[in-house]
Design an enzyme around this catalytic site. Structure first.
Site, PDB file in Angstrom:
ATOM      1  CD  GLN A  55      -2.779  -1.491   0.304  1.00 28.40           C
ATOM      2  OE1 GLN A  55      -3.734  -0.717   0.235  1.00 28.40           O
ATOM      3  NE2 GLN A  55      -2.612  -2.510  -0.545  1.00 28.40           N
TER       4      GLN A  55
ATOM      5  CB  ALA B 173     -11.338   0.535   3.527  1.00 23.95           C
ATOM      6  CG  HIS B 174      -7.350   0.227   0.364  1.00 22.04           C
ATOM      7  ND1 HIS B 174      -6.458  -0.770   0.080  1.00 22.04           N
ATOM      8  CD2 HIS B 174      -8.543  -0.247  -0.026  1.00 22.04           C
ATOM      9  CE1 HIS B 174      -7.080  -1.784  -0.461  1.00 22.04           C
ATOM     10  NE2 HIS B 174      -8.351  -1.497  -0.542  1.00 22.04           N
ATOM     11  CG  ASN B 175      -7.162   3.790  -3.104  1.00 17.18           C
ATOM     12  OD1 ASN B 175      -6.536   2.790  -2.738  1.00 17.18           O
ATOM     13  ND2 ASN B 175      -6.616   4.753  -3.822  1.00 17.18           N
TER      14      ASN B 175
END
Length: 285
Positions: A202, A243-245
């Site tokens: 990541q 969460a991511h993005n």
């Protein structure tokens, strides 16, 4: 808290005084618990039953309230008592705010950092390499800040927060205790042969724009690439996971225990109640 006279309260709120103005206010309390020397407020009809026996020295009340204060008590009549209370709370918070600057002797600061002289760094704060921290920011005990982090002006980072590498935090933000900003997103490839997982690096970051507030023990994952972004003015409660993005729009409110899967995008001024769950890659207008 700061001591305030009844006349000061009238001046600060712009209300109309009814009753005894000789008291000094030294505390705040709910209408059912307030006692002499304290300020309280009334604006919802279901609490009117408490006014008969209310011992508070001063009560903020609606302008149209058709009753008189108890003995040795003052009413301040206002068009919007709750809004006036919020204004008073902001004033009191400002008067009581921590004026400390400088760094505790236990602080560790990496090379090539630029930290304004007005910044406060509490006990056991650790700051990595090449970080920048703006004027008036306060970072309390046991905060860990990794390399290449930028934190703007007048931001407050409460104890035991972890901020991972390359993250950007804007001006006038608040991050409550135990929050984690920039931990790895949940990214893995499953091996169909044996069910094992390959970790996906990541390599993005997290961006908190100006006036963002993050609640205690909330977690915001760094992006796979690019950034996980919380846009200007958004308020996130305790125990929220983003969460991511994800891209959370401006002035959005998210209540406790909500969870946002990866790559969710919201528009501005959205409201998410407690325990809301949003599946991945959804876009909310």
């Amino acid at each position: 808290m700061v001591e305030l006279s009844i006349s000061q309260l009238v001046e600060l709120t712009g209300g109309t005084l009814v009753g005894n103005s000789n008291h000094l206010i030294v505390g705040l309390n709910g209408i059912e618990y307030a006692k002499e020397g304290e300020l309280t407020f009334f604006y919802l009809d279901k609490y009117e039953r408490y006014l008969d026996n209310c011992r508070a020295s001063c009560v903020l009340v609606p302008s149209n309230l058709n009753r008189t204060p108890n003995e040795n008590q003052a009413y301040i009549k206002l068009d919007k008592p709750y809004s006036s209370l919020v204004k008073l709370l902001k004033y009191i918070e400002l008067q009581d705010s921590d004026k400390k600057t400088g760094a505790h002797h236990s602080v560790i600061i990496g090379d090539s950092c630029i930290i304004d002289n007005s910044v406060y760094l509490g006990e056991n704060v650790v700051i990595g390499y090449n970080c920048k921290i703006g004027a008036g920011t306060k970072i309390y005990s046991n905060v860990s800040i990794a390399d290449n982090v930028v934190i703007g002006r007048n931001t407050i980072i409460y104890p035991n927060v972890s901020i991972y590498r390359n993250c950007l935090i804007g001006n006038s933000c608040i991050v409550q205790s135990g929050a984690v900003i920039g931990s790895d997103g949940f990214g893995y490839l499953e091996n169909p042969e044996d069910g094992s997982y390959d970790r996906i690096p990541q390599l993005g970051n997290v961006v908190l724009e100006d006036y963002v507030e993050i609640g205690a023990n909330s977690t915001i994952d760094r992006a796979l690439m690019g950034c996980t972004r919380i846009r200007k003015g958004s308020k996130i409660d305790n125990l929220v996971h983003i969460a991511h993005n994800c891209d959370i729009g401006e002035n959005t409110g998210i209540a406790a225990q909500a969870g946002f899967s990866g790559s969710v995008k919201t528009g501005n001024r959205c409201r998410f109640g407690g325990q809301t769950g949003i599946a991945g890659h959804l876009e909310i207008c």
